[in-house]
Motif scaffolding. Structure first.
Motif, PDB file in Angstrom:
ATOM      1  N   MET A  17     -15.976 -10.275 -94.413  1.00 13.01           N
ATOM      2  CA  MET A  17     -15.323 -11.469 -94.981  1.00 13.01           C
ATOM      3  C   MET A  17     -16.264 -12.675 -94.934  1.00 13.01           C
ATOM      4  N   ALA A  18     -16.912 -12.865 -93.791  1.00 14.35           N
ATOM      5  CA  ALA A  18     -17.831 -14.004 -93.653  1.00 14.35           C
ATOM      6  C   ALA A  18     -18.997 -13.885 -94.639  1.00 14.35           C
ATOM      7  N   TRP A  19     -19.543 -12.681 -94.783  1.00 10.12           N
ATOM      8  CA  TRP A  19     -20.668 -12.490 -95.708  1.00 10.12           C
ATOM      9  C   TRP A  19     -20.240 -12.709 -97.154  1.00 10.12           C
ATOM     10  N   THR A  20     -19.023 -12.222 -97.491  1.00 10.19           N
ATOM     11  CA  THR A  20     -18.527 -12.432 -98.863  1.00 10.19           C
ATOM     12  C   THR A  20     -18.376 -13.923 -99.129  1.00 10.19           C
ATOM     13  N   CYS A  21     -17.757 -14.628 -98.174  1.00  9.59           N
ATOM     14  CA  CYS A  21     -17.529 -16.069 -98.351  1.00  9.59           C
ATOM     15  C   CYS A  21     -18.859 -16.817 -98.432  1.00  9.59           C
ATOM     16  N   PHE A  22     -19.826 -16.404 -97.609  1.00 12.60           N
ATOM     17  CA  PHE A  22     -21.133 -17.060 -97.628  1.00 12.60           C
ATOM     18  C   PHE A  22     -21.828 -16.826 -98.977  1.00 12.60           C
ATOM     19  N   SER A  23     -21.686 -15.607 -99.510  1.00 13.08           N
ATOM     20  CA  SER A  23     -22.278 -15.316-100.824  1.00 13.08           C
ATOM     21  C   SER A  23     -21.623 -16.163-101.906  1.00 13.08           C
ATOM     22  N   ILE A  24     -20.277 -16.290-101.816  1.00 16.75           N
ATOM     23  CA  ILE A  24     -19.564 -17.125-102.796  1.00 16.75           C
ATOM     24  C   ILE A  24     -20.064 -18.568-102.702  1.00 16.75           C
ATOM     25  N   LEU A  25     -20.279 -19.030-101.480  1.00 20.37           N
ATOM     26  CA  LEU A  25     -20.765 -20.409-101.271  1.00 20.37           C
ATOM     27  C   LEU A  25     -22.122 -20.614-101.946  1.00 20.37           C
ATOM     28  N   ILE A  26     -23.059 -19.725-101.678  1.00 19.97           N
ATOM     29  CA  ILE A  26     -24.415 -19.884-102.226  1.00 19.97           C
ATOM     30  C   ILE A  26     -24.409 -19.747-103.751  1.00 19.97           C
ATOM     31  N   LEU A  27     -23.739 -18.686-104.253  1.00 21.81           N
ATOM     32  CA  LEU A  27     -23.700 -18.484-105.707  1.00 21.81           C
ATOM     33  C   LEU A  27     -22.957 -19.626-106.392  1.00 21.81           C
TER      34      LEU A  27
END
Lengths: 224, 129
Positions: A9-19
């Protein structure tokens, strides 16, 4: 559940943040146009000079600040600056976060981590600022007139990681529950940042540095 | 031909939507970026000279004109248009002196609301005392 929240979940959210941030920056440049050079020469007094702090420049700087938002709303400006700087600095230099980074990836920020007393002080400052924003939203009629439920939700969401983090570190309530709430709220902020009200954190810099205006923080080369 | 055309039952939603979709990206972005901080208030001379009432604050004018049209997807009544007319023609003179710390171009949004009003024949009352 804890493993899922701090892992996928944290990695998905972090990817959404960067993208999401990349998307917003690209969109900004697509929506704005580069200013065409004017054919007529700008009169010398209108040419924006590079600012240099000197005894001669102080009166003009003071006059400029007096009519800007700094002079008109000094308290709000101060609270806003302190709040925004603190919410970036505190998570980055928090010892507990840096120990986690060290354990997980061997990245060691620990020599420049804040001691617990400073971290607690900054958390207090952040929460005081949040209370200031909340009371301003409730009691200042012009702010209340444009406030919606969403604005209160954003304030609550911003406060959650700091409150839960503070309580967890100091051993109040159930540590695991607090950390789960802490992680979920941070994940939500990461998802919300590029697409919801938090998007102002990206556009503030883009607008103030790239858009040419009286109040831009650089000479500015673009226009909406 | 009669001097004044009969007013349709409701505003032309299709035409409003055309205007809105033409400027959708920027408008949506500005409405989202607005942090509802109220710091733009004092930059408006109408706000400061009319008793600092919230309805004269630039962001209030933007949210309640173009913001309302966007939120309701153009499905607004003549009553709502009367309110928008009051905002865009009487509470704003498009002097472009309003200042948003986040860089929102509020005058552009008011100008867009004015264009939509014009398309619906909602015009300022020049003969009003």
């Amino acid at each position: 559940m804890y493993e899922f929240i701090r892992g996928p979940m944290a990695w998905t959210c972090f990817s959404i943040l960067i993208l999401g941030m990349i998307f917003q920056v690209v969109r900004f440049f697509l929506l704005t146009k580069k200013i065409q050079p004017v054919r007529l020469a700008t009169p010398p007094r209108y040419i924006k000079k590079k600012f240099e702090l000197s005894r001669e420049s102080l009166p003009s700087l003071a006059a400029k600040l007096r009519v800007s938002v700094v002079g008109v709303n000094p308290l709000m400006t101060l609270v806003t600056i302190v709040f925004h700087v603190s919410i970036i600095v505190l998570p980055l230099f928090l010892m507990e976060h840096n120990i986690l980074l060290d354990v997980l990836w061997g990245i060691n920020f620990c020599p420049c981590s804040f001691p617990e007393s400073i971290a607690d002080f900054l958390t207090g400052v952040i929460l005081a600022c949040i209370l200031f924003f909340l009371f301003r939203r409730i009691f200042v009629s012009r702010v209340r007139s444009i406030s919606t439920f969403y604005d209160y939700f954003i304030i609550l969401l911003t406060a959650t990681p700091f409150v839960t983090g503070f309580l967890a570190i100091h051993g109040f309530f159930d540590y695991r529950t607090l950390i789960i709430i802490h992680l979920i709220s941070v994940n939500l902020i990461m998802v919300f940042l590029p697409f919801a009200k938090f998007v102002h954190s990206i556009f503030f810099f883009l607008n103030r540095f790239f858009i040419r205006s009286e109040y831009s923080l650089s000479t500015g080369s673009r226009n909406w | 031909m009669p001097e004044t055309e009969a007013k349709p039952e409701a505003p032309d939603r299709k035409e409003i939507l055309e205007f809105l979709s033409e400027h959708k990206t920027k408008m949506k972005l500005f409405l989202k970026v607005c942090a509802h901080c109220g710091l733009c208030a004092e930059s408006c001379f109408i706000y400061t000279t009319r008793g600092c009432k919230p309805e004269y604050m630039p962001s209030h004018k933007m949210i309640n004109s173009i913001g309302k049209l966007y939120k309701k997807k153009g499905k607004v009544s003549w009553e709502t248009f009367e309110e928008i007319k009051e905002i865009v023609w009487k509470r704003c003179v498009l002097c472009t002196r309003c200042y948003c710390p986040l860089g929102i171009d509020i005058p552009e949004m008011i100008a867009l609301a004015r264009s939509i009003c014009r398309s619906q024949n909602v015009l300022p009352d020049f003969d009003e005392e």
